[in-house]
Scaffold this motif. Structure first.
Motif, PDB file in Angstrom:
ATOM      1  N   ALA A   1      -0.291 -11.565  -1.445  1.00  0.00           N
ATOM      2  CA  ALA A   1       0.767 -12.204  -0.665  1.00  0.00           C
ATOM      3  C   ALA A   1       2.121 -11.561  -0.921  1.00  0.00           C
ATOM      4  O   ALA A   1       3.014 -11.614  -0.065  1.00  0.00           O
ATOM      5  CB  ALA A   1       0.827 -13.704  -0.989  1.00  0.00           C
ATOM      6  N   VAL A   2       2.301 -10.947  -2.077  1.00  0.00           N
ATOM      7  CA  VAL A   2       3.540 -10.229  -2.371  1.00  0.00           C
ATOM      8  C   VAL A   2       3.755  -9.116  -1.354  1.00  0.00           C
ATOM      9  O   VAL A   2       4.892  -8.808  -0.974  1.00  0.00           O
ATOM     10  CB  VAL A   2       3.501  -9.660  -3.807  1.00  0.00           C
ATOM     11  CG1 VAL A   2       4.704  -8.760  -4.070  1.00  0.00           C
ATOM     12  CG2 VAL A   2       3.454 -10.791  -4.827  1.00  0.00           C
ATOM     13  N   PHE A   3       2.645  -8.515  -0.871  1.00  0.00           N
ATOM     14  CA  PHE A   3       2.731  -7.444   0.119  1.00  0.00           C
ATOM     15  C   PHE A   3       2.627  -7.973   1.554  1.00  0.00           C
ATOM     16  O   PHE A   3       2.572  -7.180   2.500  1.00  0.00           O
ATOM     17  CB  PHE A   3       1.618  -6.425  -0.123  1.00  0.00           C
ATOM     18  CG  PHE A   3       1.706  -5.733  -1.451  1.00  0.00           C
ATOM     19  CD1 PHE A   3       2.538  -4.639  -1.626  1.00  0.00           C
ATOM     20  CD2 PHE A   3       0.972  -6.196  -2.534  1.00  0.00           C
ATOM     21  CE1 PHE A   3       2.617  -4.004  -2.857  1.00  0.00           C
ATOM     22  CE2 PHE A   3       1.047  -5.567  -3.768  1.00  0.00           C
ATOM     23  CZ  PHE A   3       1.878  -4.467  -3.928  1.00  0.00           C
TER      24      PHE A   3
ATOM     25  N   GLU B   1       6.056  -5.825  -9.555  1.00  0.00           N
ATOM     26  CA  GLU B   1       6.373  -4.558 -10.222  1.00  0.00           C
ATOM     27  C   GLU B   1       5.861  -3.371  -9.424  1.00  0.00           C
ATOM     28  O   GLU B   1       6.543  -2.349  -9.294  1.00  0.00           O
ATOM     29  CB  GLU B   1       5.760  -4.552 -11.621  1.00  0.00           C
ATOM     30  CG  GLU B   1       6.085  -3.316 -12.437  1.00  0.00           C
ATOM     31  CD  GLU B   1       5.479  -3.362 -13.816  1.00  0.00           C
ATOM     32  OE1 GLU B   1       5.379  -2.291 -14.455  1.00  0.00           O
ATOM     33  OE2 GLU B   1       5.095  -4.467 -14.265  1.00  0.00           O
ATOM     34  N   VAL B   2       4.645  -3.491  -8.872  1.00  0.00           N
ATOM     35  CA  VAL B   2       4.116  -2.422  -8.025  1.00  0.00           C
ATOM     36  C   VAL B   2       4.976  -2.250  -6.785  1.00  0.00           C
ATOM     37  O   VAL B   2       5.293  -1.132  -6.365  1.00  0.00           O
ATOM     38  CB  VAL B   2       2.657  -2.721  -7.622  1.00  0.00           C
ATOM     39  CG1 VAL B   2       2.162  -1.692  -6.615  1.00  0.00           C
ATOM     40  CG2 VAL B   2       1.758  -2.719  -8.837  1.00  0.00           C
ATOM     41  N   GLN B   3       5.368  -3.346  -6.192  1.00  0.00           N
ATOM     42  CA  GLN B   3       6.184  -3.295  -4.983  1.00  0.00           C
ATOM     43  C   GLN B   3       7.518  -2.615  -5.238  1.00  0.00           C
ATOM     44  O   GLN B   3       8.054  -1.915  -4.372  1.00  0.00           O
ATOM     45  CB  GLN B   3       6.411  -4.722  -4.463  1.00  0.00           C
ATOM     46  CG  GLN B   3       7.070  -4.795  -3.097  1.00  0.00           C
ATOM     47  CD  GLN B   3       7.334  -6.229  -2.687  1.00  0.00           C
ATOM     48  OE1 GLN B   3       7.805  -7.035  -3.496  1.00  0.00           O
ATOM     49  NE2 GLN B   3       7.024  -6.556  -1.451  1.00  0.00           N
TER      50      GLN B   3
ATOM     51  N   TYR C   1      -6.652   0.336   8.499  1.00  0.00           N
ATOM     52  CA  TYR C   1      -6.148   0.531   7.153  1.00  0.00           C
ATOM     53  C   TYR C   1      -4.912  -0.344   6.961  1.00  0.00           C
ATOM     54  O   TYR C   1      -4.084  -0.476   7.869  1.00  0.00           O
ATOM     55  CB  TYR C   1      -5.747   1.991   6.918  1.00  0.00           C
ATOM     56  CG  TYR C   1      -6.890   2.966   6.848  1.00  0.00           C
ATOM     57  CD1 TYR C   1      -7.867   2.861   5.871  1.00  0.00           C
ATOM     58  CD2 TYR C   1      -6.981   4.021   7.761  1.00  0.00           C
ATOM     59  CE1 TYR C   1      -8.916   3.778   5.805  1.00  0.00           C
ATOM     60  CE2 TYR C   1      -8.021   4.939   7.700  1.00  0.00           C
ATOM     61  CZ  TYR C   1      -8.982   4.802   6.723  1.00  0.00           C
ATOM     62  OH  TYR C   1     -10.011   5.697   6.657  1.00  0.00           O
ATOM     63  N   VAL C   2      -4.796  -0.936   5.784  1.00  0.00           N
ATOM     64  CA  VAL C   2      -3.588  -1.679   5.421  1.00  0.00           C
ATOM     65  C   VAL C   2      -2.853  -0.835   4.396  1.00  0.00           C
ATOM     66  O   VAL C   2      -3.367  -0.565   3.304  1.00  0.00           O
ATOM     67  CB  VAL C   2      -3.920  -3.066   4.845  1.00  0.00           C
ATOM     68  CG1 VAL C   2      -2.636  -3.810   4.493  1.00  0.00           C
ATOM     69  CG2 VAL C   2      -4.734  -3.867   5.841  1.00  0.00           C
ATOM     70  N   LEU C   3      -1.643  -0.395   4.734  1.00  0.00           N
ATOM     71  CA  LEU C   3      -0.878   0.553   3.934  1.00  0.00           C
ATOM     72  C   LEU C   3       0.464  -0.051   3.529  1.00  0.00           C
ATOM     73  O   LEU C   3       1.057  -0.842   4.273  1.00  0.00           O
ATOM     74  CB  LEU C   3      -0.646   1.843   4.710  1.00  0.00           C
ATOM     75  CG  LEU C   3      -1.913   2.575   5.190  1.00  0.00           C
ATOM     76  CD1 LEU C   3      -1.586   3.503   6.344  1.00  0.00           C
ATOM     77  CD2 LEU C   3      -2.552   3.327   4.051  1.00  0.00           C
ATOM     78  N   TYR C   4       0.930   0.357   2.364  1.00  0.00           N
ATOM     79  CA  TYR C   4       2.245  -0.076   1.883  1.00  0.00           C
ATOM     80  C   TYR C   4       3.141   1.139   1.771  1.00  0.00           C
ATOM     81  O   TYR C   4       2.811   2.116   1.088  1.00  0.00           O
ATOM     82  CB  TYR C   4       2.132  -0.781   0.536  1.00  0.00           C
ATOM     83  CG  TYR C   4       3.480  -1.096  -0.091  1.00  0.00           C
ATOM     84  CD1 TYR C   4       4.342  -2.004   0.513  1.00  0.00           C
ATOM     85  CD2 TYR C   4       3.886  -0.470  -1.270  1.00  0.00           C
ATOM     86  CE1 TYR C   4       5.572  -2.290  -0.042  1.00  0.00           C
ATOM     87  CE2 TYR C   4       5.116  -0.761  -1.837  1.00  0.00           C
ATOM     88  CZ  TYR C   4       5.958  -1.664  -1.218  1.00  0.00           C
ATOM     89  OH  TYR C   4       7.190  -1.937  -1.771  1.00  0.00           O
TER      90      TYR C   4
ATOM     91  N   LYS D   1      10.072   2.452   2.250  1.00  0.00           N
ATOM     92  CA  LYS D   1      10.720   1.485   3.134  1.00  0.00           C
ATOM     93  C   LYS D   1      10.421   0.043   2.760  1.00  0.00           C
ATOM     94  O   LYS D   1      10.887  -0.884   3.423  1.00  0.00           O
ATOM     95  CB  LYS D   1      10.290   1.728   4.585  1.00  0.00           C
ATOM     96  CG  LYS D   1      10.824   3.024   5.176  1.00  0.00           C
ATOM     97  CD  LYS D   1      10.505   3.120   6.656  1.00  0.00           C
ATOM     98  CE  LYS D   1      11.099   4.366   7.277  1.00  0.00           C
ATOM     99  NZ  LYS D   1      10.822   4.445   8.736  1.00  0.00           N
ATOM    100  N   LEU D   2       9.598  -0.160   1.726  1.00  0.00           N
ATOM    101  CA  LEU D   2       9.225  -1.510   1.275  1.00  0.00           C
ATOM    102  C   LEU D   2       8.581  -2.310   2.399  1.00  0.00           C
ATOM    103  O   LEU D   2       8.873  -3.494   2.601  1.00  0.00           O
ATOM    104  CB  LEU D   2      10.448  -2.264   0.727  1.00  0.00           C
ATOM    105  CG  LEU D   2      11.197  -1.605  -0.437  1.00  0.00           C
ATOM    106  CD1 LEU D   2      12.417  -2.433  -0.818  1.00  0.00           C
ATOM    107  CD2 LEU D   2      10.280  -1.419  -1.637  1.00  0.00           C
ATOM    108  N   GLU D   3       7.678  -1.652   3.138  1.00  0.00           N
ATOM    109  CA  GLU D   3       7.018  -2.286   4.275  1.00  0.00           C
ATOM    110  C   GLU D   3       5.506  -2.169   4.158  1.00  0.00           C
ATOM    111  O   GLU D   3       4.988  -1.166   3.661  1.00  0.00           O
ATOM    112  CB  GLU D   3       7.468  -1.646   5.596  1.00  0.00           C
ATOM    113  CG  GLU D   3       8.933  -1.841   5.925  1.00  0.00           C
ATOM    114  CD  GLU D   3       9.329  -1.134   7.206  1.00  0.00           C
ATOM    115  OE1 GLU D   3      10.461  -1.362   7.681  1.00  0.00           O
ATOM    116  OE2 GLU D   3       8.501  -0.352   7.738  1.00  0.00           O
ATOM    117  N   THR D   4       4.825  -3.186   4.634  1.00  0.00           N
ATOM    118  CA  THR D   4       3.368  -3.158   4.743  1.00  0.00           C
ATOM    119  C   THR D   4       2.998  -3.085   6.223  1.00  0.00           C
ATOM    120  O   THR D   4       3.531  -3.857   7.037  1.00  0.00           O
ATOM    121  CB  THR D   4       2.748  -4.413   4.112  1.00  0.00           C
ATOM    122  OG1 THR D   4       3.129  -4.487   2.740  1.00  0.00           O
ATOM    123  CG2 THR D   4       1.234  -4.377   4.193  1.00  0.00           C
TER     124      THR D   4
END
Length: 285
Positions: free
Chosen positions: A48-50, A197-199, A245-248, A252-255
């Motif tokens: 949910a963070v992403f 932290e990953v984000q 595909y779900v990419l982060y 740009k801090l976007e999913t």
């Protein structure tokens, strides 16, 4: 009809530290079941963070269990010798004290109020993770909540359950289950912090890898001409589901999602090294 006595039923005659440690097995199972049940909630909060849920990245209960298989094997390899060491240490302490340690433990077990009090306080303390998930509590306030909750909700029921063997077994199940749930909510807090932290840094820690999170990065290319997209920047592959595909995008801090039939992934890396002080969001600032 003879009224039920408040005197507890006779305990098993086998005392000692060894006998006590052998009963740990009856608690391990409910702890493990409750912990795994709460774990999927933690995985949902992590993704949910992403801005996605586990189903959107192709993670269900079976996939989660498969990814965690190496962690379970590692826990088994560590847990068996640790349990053996605890048994040996308990046996050694009992021998060094001439059996006094075993007699003291057996004596405490035969006093229902002592066991009920310890179990009640422990169960109250297991709510620490739940309360910290909904709000930031200091240690003193949490101790007050744990003691108050334990005394009000668990003390008398645990004392009454000590009268019969079935009740004592039920107490173990309740304590084991709440212990697993408490550990699960602590794990949720850790997963959320690790995902943030990953984000922010683009670097996953060991905790995320233990629960099956894949720190996998790739350069996205067009399937038509195999040319790099998004200026050839690295994207984190969160997962794939329903042909997408779900990419982060760390920069740009976007999913975002891309159809698999129009997308090629190249230069795939797991756990890439980052320079000291690296942070995401360079293009979002």
């Amino acid at each position: 009809m003879v009224p039920e006595s408040d005197t507890p039923a006779p305990q098993e005659t086998e005392g000692g530290v060894l006998a006590l440690l052998e009963r740990i097995g009856s608690v391990v199972v409910p702890v493990a079941v409750a912990l795994y049940a709460v774990l999927y909630i933690g995985v949902e909060q992590m993704y949910a963070v992403f801005g996605v849920n586990p189903q959107q990245v192709g993670v269900d209960q079976s996939v989660l269990l498969g990814r965690m298989m190496s962690t379970l094997v590692l826990l088994l390899l560590v847990g068996i010798p640790l349990f053996g060491a605890l048994v040996g240490l308990g046996w050694l302490i009992d021998k060094m004290t001439g059996g006094m340690t075993g007699r003291l433990l057996q004596s405490a077990r035969e006093r229902p109020w002592i066991v009920a009090t310890i179990g009640a306080l422990w169960c109250g303390a297991t709510y620490w993770g739940v309360f910290n998930l909904v709000g930031d509590l200091d240690l003193i306030f949490m101790v007050v909540i744990a003691v108050g909750l334990g005394v009000l909700a668990f003390l008398v029921p645990f004392r009454l359950l000590r009268r019969k063997p079935l009740g004592r077994a039920g107490t173990k199940v309740v304590i084991g289950g709440l212990t697993g749930v408490g550990l699960g909510f602590l794990l949720i807090l850790g997963l959320i912090q690790s995902a943030v932290e990953v984000q922010e840094t683009g670097q996953a820690n060991d905790l995320l890898s233990y629960v099956g999170f894949q720190d996998q990065w790739a350069v996205v290319k067009s399937a038509d001409n195999d040319k790099p997209l998004y200026d050839g920047r690295w994207m984190m592959l969160l997962g794939e589901s329903d042909g997408t595909y779900v990419l982060y995008d760390c920069d740009k801090l976007e999913t975002f999602r891309r159809p698999m039939e129009t997308t090629n992934l190249s230069q795939i890396q797991l756990d890439p090294e980052r320079k000291d002080g690296f942070t995401c969001g360079d293009l979002a600032k």
